[in-house]
Structure formats: structure tokens, C-alpha cells
Scaffold this active site. Structure first.
Site: not given
Length: 760
Positions: A415, A418, A481
């Protein structure tokens, strides 16, 4: 980034200089360099006090031509650079014909008439694909003194642009401003987790801008007949990739930047997670796993999300002993039930973690220019960032993960990655602006390489959120998400289809949506969509995604589509092999399979799953769905109903069906075992034959379960009222015509040839 004020004027403070003509050419057998002044030179004096652009042209692979325009060549290039594992030296040939110089590579040519104003023309198959015109090569300075290089490629009438990564904005990119800049922005904005500076069009070519930093696109949005791309740099490099088909474009692009690894076949089954901020411990996990088994829903992977670690200490890779006092024992007990284990990780180190002090002491964390460790309080208090440009830091990080592999973890959800700062200093001296996007590549590469080393080739698997060009080599990626409603379901699909047209072969999403709690209707429809994706994971944020929380019918739907996916496993694994060997995604935008059908050009609410299955997810409470059927007679795999195209169809479906249509003249192999994603696929395989026309022929490959090979091959040929089948399989097999209730012909083991009547 826009530099003009309408067509005639520049924006305040902007000065633009464009190549106007070719002043000189230097060429050898394989490459040419054009020297282009930014004004018309009428005399010797005109060569003074004015820039000269250097434009190098070459071919790194057949059917691909590179162009690199440079203003000042002496600037420091600190990296990183995209790796191009498929690049070959001297793939092109230069030809002269009077004033015309041409670079040819395969069917693709770059033609320049040096006697005319600046014009680069890319041609193939006797037609112009795209061209660079009078404002197509140049540099710009703005009021802040920043220096940008820009390129423009022409768009033809009716030309449509696709790709640029996993983008949730409209599927066709014409009219959009797109910045290639990693961001944690969810699925409902113009930001993207997976930014890929590659696009393709419906005119037979693609374009890869070979720059890992911020690339700003104006897709028919500044100059409406151009795709413009610009970078803050002294040079700009791009590759034109010829098709002519979109599949061939992706094949060539992925050969250049790296093909996807082949994920293990066990990953095709259903994944279930703890969800994110929900309360869970080993009792909860067992309740979930046992609940699925009691309800007859086979489960392949169980995923532990963030709170398998202690709060405030992500990531220290230490199990929370209060909730999981015996992690190794727990994992062993789960694996004895046939489950694989996935664990959540990210590349951030919280200050409270014991790893923070260790990483700071050993120099494994990214630092600011003053030597202090870069930190902030978003996500984890005082979190720092692992510096993957430091080989020692990479080994330190992956060494912690190896401990988890030794405990029984099989794969990692990588995960984040970014929000990478630019006010930092990297161990290897990389440029911070270029590292912002590229960091995710180093992160996922490090984890994937560890898994490949520890588990073996073909067993490595990620569940990654962020990526840049080349990241397709480290599957699988998921859509990030999203909210828990039909609009979010549709926007997720748009993102996945765009990613597939950007070179990525495998894609998943959070079944039921991540944020919020889906209604039972949304959950059931998302289950259908999710289990007809390349990889399938039930996951949420503040609420569980176990199907019984959404009613008994949700349990039934989850069971039915899980069993269906298991039966489709040999078909899906064959599609996975195609992604691995040719770069064709498992989930395909309709334009990829039907590039010559104008109606397919803009479709983003349906897709092809592999070569032969059309999927149209239902995005409405009442089950109404509209979808387009290309030419021929298509058969619903679930009901046997047929529809003949080309035409639009409007239907209403209950929760146990949806438009899942087999292509005309297709043969879908279905495994006999519906309880596991991996089984002896050739043993008792059912060949489902759909609308097989007189004269049709088809070869069906039953793939290997553990690599790129095959275990059986069938060849089917219809002549009049008879269907002839030959095979090298020694296992029993059967034919079924049409839908689930169609005519069946069972062939015993050892039957290598059969001739059966084709139903009227």
C-alpha cells in the site's frame, strides 16, 4: 500545462521558442540528428544569438521510433531513468532521397523534408499516423524562470486518446488536462495512484514519454487538434509505437518497458480481508474463515490489513501480541485449511516504531538537505520514508519482510508510496522531482524481488496500489480507495480499463467499495463484477465485507460467482499467460478487442474478460443494464439466452445473473472442480461451444497451473451438421453446446478424436 492564451497569445510571463526548420542533419546508418533553429535563418547573421534545438531520432525496437529534443545538453541528469529492458540497438535504418531523410523501423517511418518548414511525419501502411508541426517541438520559460520542453503530436478527425494510467475521469481522454504525478486521491478525482506517461489512440499508434517526473498533458485541451506533453527539463524524449492494432501497440510497448510477471494460479480465487479499521483478532479471523466454509463459499486467500501491527508503529512488521498472541501458530492453522496469507505493508516508518531509531542510525531513511530525517504526521505520527535508492536500506527493509515469509505469509499488499516529498536528498543523488513518481517502482520492485527469491519464479505476487511506467512487471494492482455505491463501482471500472490500455495486465478492486458500507444491492452487484475480474478481493474500511452481513441472498450470490470463477480458472489462466507473453490485459476495454467497430470506441461500462467473454456489470438498484453487443450471435453463459449484434441491448437482471456473454464461435473451457482455483484442469474439462458457425475452427489451450506452459490442447472444426474434435489429452473431457442446459457429449479418458452432431 497550458502556455498559451487562446490561439494567438502567450500567457503572462511566458516566452515560447519552437523549431522552425532543419538547419543541418547528421546521420549514420541507424540514426539521425536534426538541428533546428527557433527562427527562420535567412543569412549567416541569423545563426547568432538564437537557440538551436538538437533533435535525435532512432529506433529502440522494431515498430518503435524515439525522438529526443534538447535545448541545453550540458544540464546535469541525476536520474532516475525508466529501465527499458526490451530496447535493442540500431533497430532502424536511415534513408536519404534528395532533401528528404527518413528513419524506418518495421512498418513505421519518420519522414522529414529538410527543405520545408519544421515538420516530422510518422507514417505506416501508406498513411500518416501523426505529425509534429510548427509548434510541435520547443521550449518555454515562464515568469518564475522555469524551463519547460514541450512536444505536440497531431490528432486526426475522430481520433480518440486512451490510457495515461489508472484514471477515473472519463475513459476517452480528449479534452482533458492530465498531470503524471502520483497522488493519494481516491477514485473520485482527477488524481491517480498509477500515473503512466503512455497513451494510445484509435489511429494505430501509441506514445510513451520517457520521463519519470511530472509530465503535463493537454489532450486536445489547449490546442484542440494536438496532444501536448511538457516537462520541466532541458530535454524531452518520447517514443511513437506502431500497431496497427491496439493489441499490437501494447505488445510492443510492454516489450520495451517490461512484461507482467505471471501471477500464481491460486491467486485467482476469492480473497477475504479483516477490513481496515474494524475490530478484529484471531477469533474474528476464525469466525470469518469458518463462516465462509459453513456457507459453502470457498476461500483462497486471507488478508490481514493494517492493524495486524500495533497502532502508532506502522511499519515495524511486529504482530500486535494483544490481538495475535501466536502469529506463527495462527498462520499455520489457516494454511492447514488450504489458505494463502496476505499481509498489509507500506514503506513508511512511524517514529514510535523501533525501526525508526534503527533506520535513522543506519542511514536507511530519507533525509532533508540539512541532514535531518524527513518526517511528517500524516498517516503515522512522525513517520519517515525508507530510502530504496540505498541498497543497504532495501536489504534492511526486505530482511524484515523475510521474517514474515518465514512465519507463513505468502504475499504482501504494498500500500501507499504516492505522497513522496520533493524537499529531500536521496542516497544515490536522484533528482527529487523525478523520484516522486519513480519511488513506487523501487518499492514494489524490492518486495517483488524478495518474493521471487524466497518463493520461486511464478509464485511472487503483490497487491499494489501505486505504480508508474514499468510497474506492470510486478502484479497485481488494485484500484485504491473508492466509495461504496454504484457510481464508485463504475468509476473503478473506468480506472481499470484505462490501466489496461497503459500496459498493465492484471487489476482488482475492493468488492463492495472501501469507504462507507454498501447496500445489499450494491454489495451483490459488486460481487458479480469482482468475481469476473482478474483478481477478486472483499475489502472495506470501517465495516466488514463478509457476505452474510448483507443478507442470505448475498451469501448465495457470493457462492455462485466464486464457484463460477473456479470453473473459469483455466480460461482465466490462459488470459493471464497472454498478459505475461504479449502484454494483453485480462480485463480488456471493448476498443481493444473491437478496434474496427466505431460503437466500441467509447464503451466504459462493459469489458471483455479474456478473448471471448463480454461482461456488463449492473450499476442499478432495479437490475436494469444497457450494453452493446458487437457483430454476431452472443450467448449468455449463465442462462443460455442469445442476442445478435451489432446493437444495443437493454435488459433487467436479478442478482443471480448479469450480461456474461460468450463470443460467437467461441469455446470456453470450464474446470470440473468448482471448489478450488487450482485443480487438474484438463481432467473432465467441459468445452462450452457457443454459436459455432459452419466452417468455424478453434484451438483451445488448457494451461499449466504452475507456469506459462500447457497441459492439453483441443482443436474444434465444424463442417455442416458435424463437429470434429482432436486433442492430445489423455484425460476424460466433454462438450456442451450453448448455455448451462445445452446438449452434452461426454468423452472417456483416452479419446483423442471425436465427431459429434452439432445441434440444430
Amino acid at each position: 500545462m497550458k502556455f498559451t492564451d487562446g490561439y494567438w497569445l502567450s500567457r503572462p510571463g511566458v516566452t515560447a521558442r519552437y523549431a522552425t526548420e532543419v538547419a543541418d542533419v547528421r546521420a549514420d546508418e541507424h540514426r539521425m540528428t536534426l538541428y533546428a533553429p527557433v527562427k527562420q535563418v535567412l543569412s549567416r547573421g541569423g545563426t547568432l544569438n538564437s537557440p538551436l534545438l538538437t533533435v535525435a531520432c532512432w529506433s529502440p525496437a522494431e515498430g518503435v521510433i524515439g525522438v529526443r529534443a534538447t535545448h541545453h545538453a550540458g544540464s546535469v541528469r541525476r536520474g532516475p531513468e525508466f529501465a527499458l529492458p526490451g530496447a535493442q540497438p540500431d533497430a532502424g535504418k536511415v534513408h536519404w532521397d534528395g532533401a528528404v531523410v527518413e528513419l524506418r523501423s518495421g512498418e513505421l517511418s519518420l519522414r522529414v523534408d529538410t527543405s520545408q518548414p519544421w515538420h516530422l511525419e510518422f507514417t505506416a501502411d501508406g498513411r500518416v499516423l501523426t505529425s509534429v508541426g510548427e509548434r510541435g517541438t520547443g521550449f518555454v520559460t515562464d515568469a518564475d524562470g522555469r524551463h519547460f520542453m514541450l512536444g505536440q503530436l497531431s490528432l486526426d478527425v475522430g481520433e480518440l486518446v486512451y490510457g495515461l494510467g489508472e484514471r477515473f475521469t472519463p475513459f476517452v481522454k480528449n479534452g482533458q488536462v492530465v498531470d503524471i504525478w502520483q497522488a493519494d486521491g481516491g477514485t473520485s478525482s482527477e488524481q491517480a495512484y498509477k500515473n503512466i506517461p503512455f497513451h494510445l489512440t484509435n489511429r494505430g499508434y501509441g506514445v510513451f514519454v520517457n520521463h519519470p517526473g511530472k509530465v503535463s498533458y493537454e489532450v486536445g485541451s489547449e490546442s484542440v487538434g494536438q496532444v501536448q506533453f511538457s516537462v520541466e527539463d532541458q530535454s524531452l524524449e518520447f517514443f511513437v509505437v506502431h500497431g496497427p492494432s491496439p493489441k499490437r501497440i501494447l505488445e510492443r510497448y510492454s516489450a520495451l518497458t517490461g512484461r507482467p510477471a505471471l501471477p500464481p494460479a491460486w491467486a485467482l480465487g476469492l480473497w477475504l480481508t479483516t477490513s481496515f479499521t474494524t475490530d478484529y483478532d484471531e477469533v474474528t479471523v476464525n469466525r470469518f474463515v469458518d463462516g465462509m466454509a459453513e456457507r459453502g463459499i470457498p476461500l483462497s486467500v486471507f488478508h490481514f490489513d493494517c492493524f495486524w501491527m500495533r497502532a502508532y508503529q506502522w511499519c515495524d512488521f511486529a504482530w500486535d501480541s494483544d490481538t495475535f498472541p501466536d502469529p506463527a501458530g495462527m498462520l499455520n492453522r489457516l494454511k492447514q485449511q488450504g489458505l494463502r496469507i496476505s499481509a498489509w505493508i507500506n514503506p513508511y516508518i512511524a517514529q514510535q516504531s523501533a525501526m525508526f531509531e534503527e533506520g535513522m542510525r543506519e542511514g536507511h531513511l530519507v533525509r532533508r538537505p540539512d541532514g535531518s530525517v524527513w518526517q511528517w504526521d500524516l498517516w503515522q505520527p512522525g513517520m519517515a520514508l525508507v530510502d530504496f535508492t540505498n541498497p543497504a536500506a532495501r536489504d534492511w527493509y526486505t530482511g524484515k519482510l523475510k521474517t514474515l515469509l518465514d512465519q507463513g505469509v505468502d504475499c504482501f499488499k504494498t500500500d501507499f508510496g504516492e505522497r513522496i516529498p520533493t524537499d529531500v536528498v536521496w542516497h544515490d543523488g536522484s533528482d527529487p522531482e523525478r523520484m516522486h513518481n519513480y519511488y513506487t517502482h523501487l518499492y514494489n520492485q524490492a518486495v517483488f524481488d524478495l518474493l521471487r527469491t524466497e518463493r520461486g519464479e511464478g509464485e511472487a505476487l503483490l497487491f499494489a496500489r501505486c505504480a508508474t511506467a514499468g510497474g506492470q512487471q510486478y502484479p497485481v494492482h488494485w484500484g485504491g480507495d473508492c466509495e461504496s455505491h454504484f457510481k464508485a463501482m463504475a468509476e473503478s471500472l473506468r480506472g481499470g480499463l484505462s490501466l489496461g490500455l497503459s500496459g498493465f495486465g492484471f487489476w482488482s478492486h475492493d468488492i463492495g467499495g472501501f469507504e462507507g458500507t454498501p447496500t445489499p444491492a450494491v454489495f451483490k452487484r459488486w460481487v458479480q463484477f469482482g468475481l469476473l475480474s482478474s483478481h477478486s478481493r472483499l475489502h472495506g474500511s470501517k465495516s466488514y465485507r463478509v457476505p452474510w452481513d448483507y443478507g442470505e441472498e448475498a451469501v448465495d450470490v457470493t457462492r455462485e460467482f466464486t464457484l463460477l470463477k473456479h470453473r473459469l480458472a483455466p480460461y482465466l489462466q490462459r488470459a493471464a499467460q497472454q498478459a505475461h507473453t504479449a502484454g494483453t490485459p485480462v480485463m480488456r476495454a471493448m476498443v481493444l478487442e473491437f478496434p474496427d467497430d466505431p460503437a466500441a470506441a467509447t464503451l466504459d461500462r462493459q469489458y471483455m474478460l479474456g478473448d471471448d467473454l463480454l461482461v456488463a456489470p449492473v450499476f442499478t438498484d432495479d437490475g436494469t443494464v444497457e450494453y452493446y453487443v458487437p457483430d454476431g450471435t452472443w450467448t449468455n453463459v449463465l442462462t443460455g439466452a442469445q442476442v445478435t449484434g451489432p446493437r444495443w441491448v437493454r435488459e433487467q437482471h436479478g442478482f443471480h445473473t448479469l450480461p456474461l456473454l460468450a463470443r460467437p464461435n467461441s469455446v470456453i473451457p470450464l474446470a470440473a472442480d468448482d471448489q478450488h482455483p487450482v485443480s487438474a484442469w484438463a481432467d473432465g474439462v467441459e468445452l462450452r461451444v457457443h454459436a459455432f458457425a459452419d466452417g468455424a475452427e478453434r484451438t483451445v489451450v488448457i494451461p499449466s497451473t504452475d507456469g506459462p506452459g500447457e497441459t492439453a490442447r483441443f482443436h474444434l472444426r465444424r463442417r455442416g451438421g458435424r463437429l470434429h474434435v482432436t486433442t492430445d489429452s489423455a484425460q476424460p473431457w466433454q462438450l456442451r453446446f450453448g448455455g448451462p442446459d445445452g446438449t452434452v457429449h461426454i468423452q472417456p479418458a483416452g479419446t483423442t478424436e471425436a465427431d459429434v452432431p452439432y445441434p440444430a
